[in-house]
Every structure is written in structure tokens, then in C-alpha cells.
Design an enzyme around this catalytic site. Structure first.
Site, PDB file in Angstrom:
ATOM      1  N   ASP A  51       0.814  -1.217   0.000  1.00  0.00           N
ATOM      2  CA  ASP A  51       0.000   0.000   0.000  1.00  0.00           C
ATOM      3  C   ASP A  51       0.847   1.267   0.000  1.00  0.00           C
ATOM      4  O   ASP A  51       0.541   2.235  -0.702  1.00  0.00           O
ATOM      5  CB  ASP A  51      -0.946   0.006   1.209  1.00  0.00           C
ATOM      6  CG  ASP A  51      -2.196  -0.815   0.928  1.00  0.00           C
ATOM      7  OD1 ASP A  51      -2.129  -1.695   0.047  1.00  0.00           O
ATOM      8  OD2 ASP A  51      -3.229  -0.577   1.574  1.00  0.00           O
ATOM      9  N   LYS A 415       0.672  -6.611   1.942  1.00  0.00           N
ATOM     10  CA  LYS A 415      -0.077  -5.352   1.860  1.00  0.00           C
ATOM     11  C   LYS A 415       0.294  -4.423   3.029  1.00  0.00           C
ATOM     12  O   LYS A 415       0.417  -3.222   2.851  1.00  0.00           O
ATOM     13  CB  LYS A 415      -1.578  -5.646   1.863  1.00  0.00           C
ATOM     14  CG  LYS A 415      -2.439  -4.449   1.562  1.00  0.00           C
ATOM     15  CD  LYS A 415      -3.882  -4.895   1.434  1.00  0.00           C
ATOM     16  CE  LYS A 415      -4.738  -3.982   0.611  1.00  0.00           C
ATOM     17  NZ  LYS A 415      -4.797  -2.613   0.985  1.00  0.00           N
TER      18      LYS A 415
END
Ligand code: DC
Length: 652
Positions: A51, A415
Site C-alpha cells: 500500500d 499489503k
């Protein structure tokens, strides 16, 4: 190559300390505001993850100068509210914390931009944010389905309106995006929230970080936010990113389930992240929680109680509670979790489906989930799917405190927490296994069962499983060379070890499997790879609290490669033949010594010469040659080795 799955052994206890990776929410907000502000910002402890990579890449494409200045540290040269690049295509993966605020900021950047992501990102609604931005004059169109990414942004035609409203009950990231972007317009705006605002703590994070960048927003409750016409983002110079409070939840829950204490560093009582409230939920379940400025710690007696709780304030960490519920007495109800539906996956459906794999009773609705754990020790006869959702993978690691688990696509944790499983293994201690491998008639069965008795551990006689398979195959009239049939048979065996007796399909076979026919048959079926594969899971299920002593040929090499102690127990063929001879004579069976010796030699050859899991001493196994040694001396030696291992800090 991508790892298909990770196997976690059943865990006995959790204890230790973890330094948390930086918070995803704070990292991406700080990056964007540093890029939009005047002056240079040094950001320390930034999270390294998919991210944040998406945000970093996007900002660089937009012309922001970003320099790496050490481990997790960056120097961002702010562009004073105006990105230099006026035409760009941005790919933002599945990063909601990049997509939503960038959409808002780019809407007023006077340029042409296209924003897209992975297919799941294109299923996550963004219509409420776009509607709100349009009220401010933004020109945004949908390139795919109405209301969803991908988006095309054209230069805004700033309207005279001083009031913008946004729905608050789908995702708080819409409000976050607007709050961060609207100061760029340099006009007075009242931003109104329609409906109940979910995930309020995330808005507090947004406001707090904006304040550190010089923009202080007034608000009336959670309904109205007032943006002034003189707002300017200014670099605070240095920004430290707090540890991720949602990531803390896994370790704190491990401390509560596995008795602890487990301490996390990076968040504490002064944290600006709402997910630290997760610790209160753990306390309600019966855990002991303590905290300082920069740390939190959880421990327990090992007994947890179910809770009924509103999770609006802790949407992400609440997933951890759902898995912790497997270990709590009673029905746990998690309410107000509608936002789970629009996250990386539909988390309500995904959580319900996976928890049911353990035999839990799960009720699910649009905004709640209720979990009643399976009544006794649970097992998993399947693997856990993770739906490309990092939190699903991390939450379910906790189920290993109950049983052996296989988690599919474990790398999706990248992530937010790329080395999660490595860190988890530093605080989670598996149920210990002592493996004792060695040739036939070496006395390993006697030694292993005595060690198990002394330590109060379970005992697995893996040879018995091959013997039972051979007996069942002989009874069914199968050829012992028929790999497919024998492995099908091995898969469906109804075996029970009870009060020193072994039962096959309910019938006692303790003596029958010790016959010479079964011994020879076992050695033959044991050479068939499909049979070995079929018996693998069955053997692993014997690993239960507080520990296991397993004897066989491949306990240390294949079935329990993470055994805390591996022993290769042997004796000369002559000595073993003598022992067997004595045993049989005592039982009144007449035997010939030469035939026995020949049998032992040829069985040794077959067991060591086969292609799968051949009998051999592992380099990491202790050698115990019992030729001329008494049983009790051998038992003492194994126990001594074991004590020495547990006196050391246990590597996992
Ligand atoms: O240990 P035992 O004699 O009861 O074993 C019976 C047979 O099963 C023997 O030929 C070896 C085989 N075996 C095996 O291949 N792997 C094991 N883990 C245990 C036994």
C-alpha cells in the site's frame, strides 16, 4: 516463486516482544501531506508494504521528489499544494488508503489524471466521494461501472458553494480524502456528514496528522467540519510514524490466547490510532492488559470468555476478535461491522466461511457476525483461504493455538506486514515434539513411550499406522503393491488408540498388527509414496498440548521437521535380532535366530533403500546406539537431551 501456502504447527504458548511495523493509515496520510506541504519532511519508521509502495510510486509520478535516507526513512520535498505533473495515469493496486485521498487531492489539481487498480479495487465503491467532490466543482467520470473505479479526472470548475456533504456510513476514507484535499481550495467550506459516521477513530487520525502539518480543522461533533480559507500545509520537519495498531492486535491476541506475556512496541497509551481500543475488548474477554507510553502487553490464564461488542471504533482489529472467539467460552457477537463488506474482500462472508472450517457455528448479517466455537478440541481438515486479504491471513495464524493450520497465499500479508509470519514465529511456540527414529526392533517404541509417560506427553507409534494399513489391506484382499488402492484405504482408516489398545474399525488389533505377516506387509506399504502422503496429516493430528513423543522412521525428517529434539535410536542387527528372539520366546512363539536376523537385515535394507522418506540419520539428530545399553539408560539419555533443549531460549 510465490508460496502457495504456509503450514503452522499447533502452538502451545506465546511470549516475547515485537517491534511493530509502521501504521499503514498513518504512513499513507503522512506521505500525501508531506507531498502537499511547503518544505521538506523527513519521515521515519514508514511502513514498507504494497500500500505504501503504491502511494510512493504515485507521488513520484506526480513529480514529487522523494529520497530514501535510511531504513524506512524518506525525505519528501513538498510541492506546496500543487503537483508539478499535470497529466498522468496512476495504478494504485488494492490500496484504498492511496486511492481515496489521491482522488480527492487530484480532483483540484487542475490536470488530467486516470486512476485505476486491481479488479477488487474496481469493485470497491467510490461514488459517495465522487459525488461530494463534484459538489465542490470536480469533474470526474467513471471509466467502468458507475460509482466504482477506474476514474478519469479533468480540471475542476470550482463552484461557489460553501457547503459539501458526504455520506459517512460506507467508508470513512471518503471523509478522510475530503478533509485532506479541501484545504487546497483555499476557501471556507462546511463539510457535512450524512448518516452515522463509521470508523470515527480513523477520522481522528486524519485530523491529528493534518494538525501536525499546520491545518487545524474545527468540527461540530461528527456532523460538520469547517475548513478555513487560509489553510496551508507546512512541513513539521520530522515525522515519526507510529507502529500499526491493527498489526498489534494479532500479537496481543496471541498473548491472550497463548497466556503470554506478549509485548508490542510502537503503540501505547498515547497512540492516535483507534485500534488500540482493541486491547479493551481483549480485557473484556479476560486477558490482562498493561501499557506504557510506547508499548502494550497482553497475558492471560489461558481462559477467555465470549463478548458482545460494538466494533464501530475498531473495524480492522475486530477481525482478530473473530478468530480469538474460537478460544472463548460462549457466543461472541461483533456488531456494527458493515464496513467489512467493502474492504479487501467481503470480510463478513469470508470470515464466516473460514471459521466454519473449524466446526464453529457462525451467524452472519449485514453488520454483524456471531461465533460459537466448536465445543471440544478443534481440528482443520481443510486449508484456510485468504481472499487476497492480508488481515484474513494474519488473523487466522491465531487459530494455530488450537490445531495445525494451513494458510493459503500467505504472501498477501505484504499489503501491510511483509514479514508477518516470521515475526509471529518469534513469539508463538509450537507444541514440542520429540522424534525418535530408527530401525526395526531397536527398542525405540519402548523408549519413546516411557519418555512420553514421564513427561506427560502424548505418544505416537507411527509404525502402528503402517502396520494397520497393511492389516486392513490384507483383510480387504488387496495386493500390497497396489499403491492407489492402499492409499485410498489408508485415507479412510478408522483408527483409535485407547487405553493402551489399538482399534481398527472398532475391533482390537493390538496383537494382530505385531505378527510377522503384518511386519513384512507394513514395510511394503510403507514404501509406497501415496500411502505415506495419506498418513501424513493423520500423524500430525497427534501433536497436541502439552507435547508429543513420536517414533518411526521419518518423524524428524518429514512429519515433524520442527521437532525440538530429534533422536536416531539404533542397535546392531545382531543385538536387535537377539532382543526380538527373547521377546518371541517369552510369548511362547518358536523362532529361528538366523531367520530373524535375515528378516531384520532385509527389512533394514528395504526401509533405507526406498525412494521416499528412507530410514537414515538426519544430520540434526542425536545418535543413540543402544547396543549393550539398558532401556532405562536410553530413556534417561533422551530426557537429558530434552532438558538441555528446553533450557535454551527456544528457536522456532
Ligand atoms: O516401527 P515398526 O516396526 O512398527 O514399523 C513397521 C514398518 O513401517 C517398518 O517396516 C517401517 C515402516 N515405518 C515407516 O516407514 N515409517 C514410519 N514412520 C514408521 C514405520
Amino acid at each position: 516463486m510465490k508460496k502457495e501456502y504456509i503450514d503452522l504447527p499447533p502452538m502451545l504458548a506465546a511470549r516475547g516482544e515485537i517491534i511493530l511495523p509502521g501504521s499503514k493509515s498513518i504512513s499513507n496520510r503522512v506521505l500525501l501531506l508531506a507531498a502537499l506541504s511547503e518544505g521538506k519532511t523527513e519521515i521515519r519508521d514508514l511502513l514498507h508494504s504494497d500500500d505504501t509502495e503504491r502511494m510512493l510510486d504515485a507521488l513520484k509520478i506526480l513529480g514529487v521528489e522523494i529520497e530514501s535516507v535510511g531504513d524506512n526513512a524518506y525525505l519528501v520535498k513538498g510541492c506546496g499544494g500543487d503537483f508539478p505533473v499535470k497529466e498522468a495515469k496512476l495504478f494504485l493496486g488494492n490500496a484504498g488508503t492511496a486511492f481515496r485521498p489521491l482522488t480527492a487531492a487530484l480532483a483540484f489539481m487542475n490536470g488530467h489524471y486516470e486512476l485505476s487498480g486491481v479488479p477488487r479495487m474496481h469493485e470497491r465503491p467510490i461514488g459517495d466521494l465522487v459525488d461530494a467532490l463534484r459538489q465542490g466543482g470536480a469533474r470526474i467520470s467513471y471509466l467502468g461501472e458507475e460509482g466504482y473505479p477506474p476514474l478519469e479526472i479533468s480540471p475542476a470548475e470550482i463552484s461557489g458553494r460553501n457547503e459539501i456533504s458526504v455520506r459517512g456510513n460506507v467508508s470513512s476514507q471518503f471523509l478522510t480524502g475530503l478533509l485532506m484535499a479541501l484545504p487546497l481550495l483555499k476557501k471556507k467550506i462546511e463539510l457535512k456528514v450524512e448518516g452515522e459516521l463509521i470508523s470515527k477513530p480513523y477520522i481522528e487520525i486524519t485530523l491529528e496528522i493534518m494538525k501536525r502539518f499546520g491545518v487545524d480543522i474545527e468540527r461540530r461533533g461528527w456532523e460538520s467540519f469547517f475548513i478555513g480559507d487560509d489553510c496551508r500545509y507546512e512541513s513539521p520537519g520530522l515525522m515519526h510514524v507510529e507502529g500499526d495498531a491493527s498489526s498489534a492486535s494479532y500479537f496481543l491476541a496471541a498473548g491472550a490466547i497463548g497466556k503470554g506475556p506478549v509485548r508490542v512496541y510502537g503503540v501505547g497509551k498515547d497512540s492516535i490510532q483507534g485500534d488500540v481500543k482493541f486491547s479493551e475488548a481483549l480485557r473484556m474477554m479476560g486477558a490482562k492488559i498493561s501499557m506504557g507510553e510506547n508499548w502494550m502487553e497482553a497475558s492471560s490464564t489461558g481462559f477467555l470468555e465470549a463478548i458482545d461488542i460494538d466494533c464501530n471504533a475498531i473495524p480492522d482489529a475486530a477481525m482478530t476478535l473473530a478468530v480469538a472467539a474460537l478460544f472463548a467460552k460462549g457466543k461472541t457477537i461483533l456488531r456494527n461491522i458493515a464496513s467489512w463488506k467493502v474492504k479487501e474482500t467481503d470480510r463478513i462472508a469470508a470470515m464466516a466461511k473460514e471459521l466454519r472450517k473449524f466446526g464453529a457455528i457462525v451467524e452472519e448479517g449485514d453488520d454483524f457476525i456471531a461465533i460459537t466455537p466448536p465445543s471440544s478440541h478443534f481440528a482443520l481438515h481443510d486449508s484456510i483461504d485468504t481472499y487476497d486479504d492480508h488481515r484474513m491471513a494474519m488473523c487466522f495464524s491465531l487459530s494455530a493455538f488450537g490445531t495445525h493450520v494451513r494458510i493459503n497465499d500467505p504472501e498477501c500479508v505484504a499489503k501491510t506486514f511483509p514479514d508477518y509470519f516470521e515475526r509471529f514465529s518469534k513469539i508463538a511456540f509450537p507444541v514440542p515434539v520429540i522424534s525418535i527414529d530408527g530401525p526395526s526392533a531397536s527398542g525405540k517404541g519402548t523408549v519413546a513411550s516411557l519418555v512420553a509417560k514421564h513427561l506427560g506427553f502424548h505418544y505416537l507409534d507411527s509404525g502402528a499406522l503402517y502396520r494397520i494399513t497393511a492389516l486392513a489391506a490384507i483383510q480387504a484382499g488387496l495386493s500390497l503393491e497396489d499403491e492407489k488402492a492402499a492409499s485410498m484405504l489408508a485415507q479412510g482408516l478408522d483408527i483409535r488408540f485407547e487405553n493402551g489398545e489399538i482399534r481398527l474399525n472398532g475391533e482390537i488389533v493390538t496383537e494382530a498388527i505385531r505378527s510377522e505377516v503384518c511386519s513384512n506387509g507394513a514395510s511394503k506399504v510403507a514404501a509406497l509414496p501415496a500411502v505415506r502422503a495419506a498418513l501424513l496429516e493423520l500423524q500430525r493430528q497427534f501433536r497436541k498440548t502439552p507435547g508429543l513423543v513420536a517414533d518411526g522412521r521419518d518423524m524428524g525428517s518429514t512429519v515433524f521437521p520442527d521437532s525440538i529434539l530429534k533422536v536416531f535410536l539404533t542397535a546392531s542387527a545382531e543385538e536387535r535380532a537377539k532382543r526380538r528372539y527373547k521377546q518371541l520366546i517369552e510369548k511362547g512363539v518358536s523362532v529361528n535366530m538366523d531367520t530373524l536376523l535375515q528378516d531384520i537385515i532385509s527389512r533394514d535394507q528395504r526401509d533405507s533403500g526406498r525412494s521416499v522418506a528412507p530410514l537414515q540419520k538426519n544430520p540434526d539428530a542425536e545418535l543413540l546406539d543402544t547396543t549393550g545399553m539398558g532401556i532405562m539408560d536410553a530413556v534417561s539419555q533422551v530426557e537429558e537431551w530434552y532438558s538441555a533443549k528446553i533450557d535454551q531460549p527456544t528457536p522456532v
